[in-house]
Design an enzyme around this catalytic site. Structure first.
Site: not given
Ligand code: URA
Length: 436
Positions: A82, A161, A168, A183, A187
């Site tokens: 990622h 999320d 946010r 977050s 995922k």
């Molecule tokens: N990328 C994400 O997936 N989540 C965040 O909170 C910030 C960047």
């Protein structure tokens, strides 16, 4: 339990239990806890932070808020990577086939780009016919068959999320390390891989502008992964300038193919080899990073990595001739050189500014619904540390005849380059490694 009591507790710096965090996440997802309470709680977290245990609990509550992918049907330990997002970041296009070529299965869900950063799924769709939606069983079967598959994120992965991130974004609570870490990791954990390697960027083109913040974020994410039983590591790399030379979908695919042939830009190759080596070691395919790099370099040299990329394209319906003749990829019809306005050395390149310029040319989306022009973007002719003379080309914009607003984009592109009279000190691409 009442949300107000949990906001109170966090506001006063106390630690929440899993049951309390799960209550907030479930209640928010089901519409029982309103935005204003979740905003207040996020702001309390922003100021008070979270312990390691709380951050892992929040991650797991969000990971289980929707579908989770069980990769148990795939033979062997699966690996995922990622990136925290950057400009010109086409590492997945290189790393996924490269590790698959040495026998590490990759069952990857990737995202689309928004704003100044591109997404892997958009890049792959620059290849004519490439399908980024597969049925779950076909996805697993493809990984068992050829060792890799790359698809778009399923509709119901981590809905908590999605909802919390949108909140946010408008309540000034994005820049909280426990909230970002949970977050991202929710995922990754929902997507099921056993091995997770995080490519954390630091610098002007990245989410984390300083190395210190990037290290904190990387540590938080590695701790979460380790705490929940995933083999996790993070590589922190410089995003003070774009990665490689290409920005824009088809241009980035072509650069990734060149890298798979061993003919890509050295910074991109270096980062891809490092990420792939960590994936290989965590997956048990090599005993050390050095050994992994030797095996991976051989996969590049022998053509095995490029063959995997071609197999991926064929399996997902894409036109393989575009892999062997990248000039068949969508191409621009007008090319505009952006020239240096002074002589000296390139000491900085504002990656974010170039990402935005490429987006305005049509390579990215300003809104979720906007269409992408796969052909457009830019190729950098100079990078940080290069000498430059007045009038020399800094970058070539790939666009179309009659594009309105080109003058402004040319000025923005030129302004993204800082040219000084003194040669800058060489800055490493790889800044730090964070392991369990
Ligand atoms: N990328 C994400 O997936 N989540 C965040 O909170 C910030 C960047």
């Amino acid at each position: 339990m009442r949300a107000v009591d949990l906001i109170h507790k966090k506001r006063d710096g106390e630690q929440l239990t899993f049951a309390e965090i799960d209550y907030l996440i479930k209640g928010y997802c089901q519409g029982e806890i309103p935005d204003y309470q979740m905003s207040a709680w996020s702001m309390a977290v922003f100021f008070r932070g979270m312990t390691k245990k709380e951050t892992a609990d929040l991650t797991m509550a969000m990971a289980h808020s929707g579908d989770t992918v069980d990769l148990g049907a795939i033979h062997g330990l699966t690996a995922d990577k990622h990136s925290t997002g950057g400009v010109g970041d086409k590492t997945t296009l290189v790393v996924a086939p490269l590790v698959a070529a040495i026998g590490v299965p990759v069952a990857k869900m990737s995202g689309r780009g928004l704003g100044h950063t591109g997404g892997t799924i958009d890049k792959l769709e620059a290849i004519e016919g490439f399908r980024t939606e597969l049925q779950r069983d076909d996805f697993f079967a493809q990984v068992n068959d050829i060792g890799l598959a790359v698809i778009g994120q399923s509709g119901n992965l981590t809905p908590a999320d999605k909802k919390l991130y949108a909140l946010r974004d408008v309540t000034a609570t994005v820049e909280s390390i426990p909230l970002i870490a949970s977050s991202v990791m929710s995922k990754k954990i929902a997507a099921g891989a056993d091995v997770i390697v995080l490519d954390v960027k630091a610098g002007s083109g990245a989410f984390m502008k300083s190395l210190e913040d990037a290290e904190h974020l990387a540590r938080a994410m590695v701790d979460i992964g380790t705490e929940v039983g995933r083999r996790t590591a993070a590589v922190i790399s410089d995003m003070d300038q774009p990665l490689g030379a290409a920005i824009g979908n088809a241009l980035e695919v072509a650069e990734a193919i060149a890298t798979l042939k061993g003919q890509g830009p050295k910074d991109l190759e270096r980062l891809c080899l490092t990420l792939a080596a960590h994936m290989a070691v965590l997956a048990g395919k090599a005993g050390s990073i050095e050994e992994a790099e030797l095996i991976l370099r051989e996969a590049l040299r022998s053509g095995a990595a490029l063959d995997k990329f071609r197999a991926l394209v064929v399996a997902q319906g894409g036109d393989p001739s575009m892999v062997d003749q990248p000039d068949r990829l969508p191409a621009a019809t007008a090319f505009v050189e952006v020239k240096a306005e002074s002589s000296g050395w390139v000491t900085g390149i504002q990656a974010e500014q170039l990402g935005l310029a490429a987006m305005k040319l049509g390579a990215g989306r300003a809104t979720k619904e906007a269409a992408i022009d796969y052909a457009v973007g830019m190729l950098l002719k100079k990078k940080v540390g290069d000498a430059v003379s007045l009038g020399e080309t800094l970058a070539v914009l790939h666009t179309h005849e009659g594009y309105v607003g080109l003058d402004a984009i040319m000025s923005e592109t030129a302004a993204a380059f800082t040219i000084d009279s003194a040669q800058p000190e060489a800055k490493p691409l790889l800044l730090s490694i964070v392991t369990a």
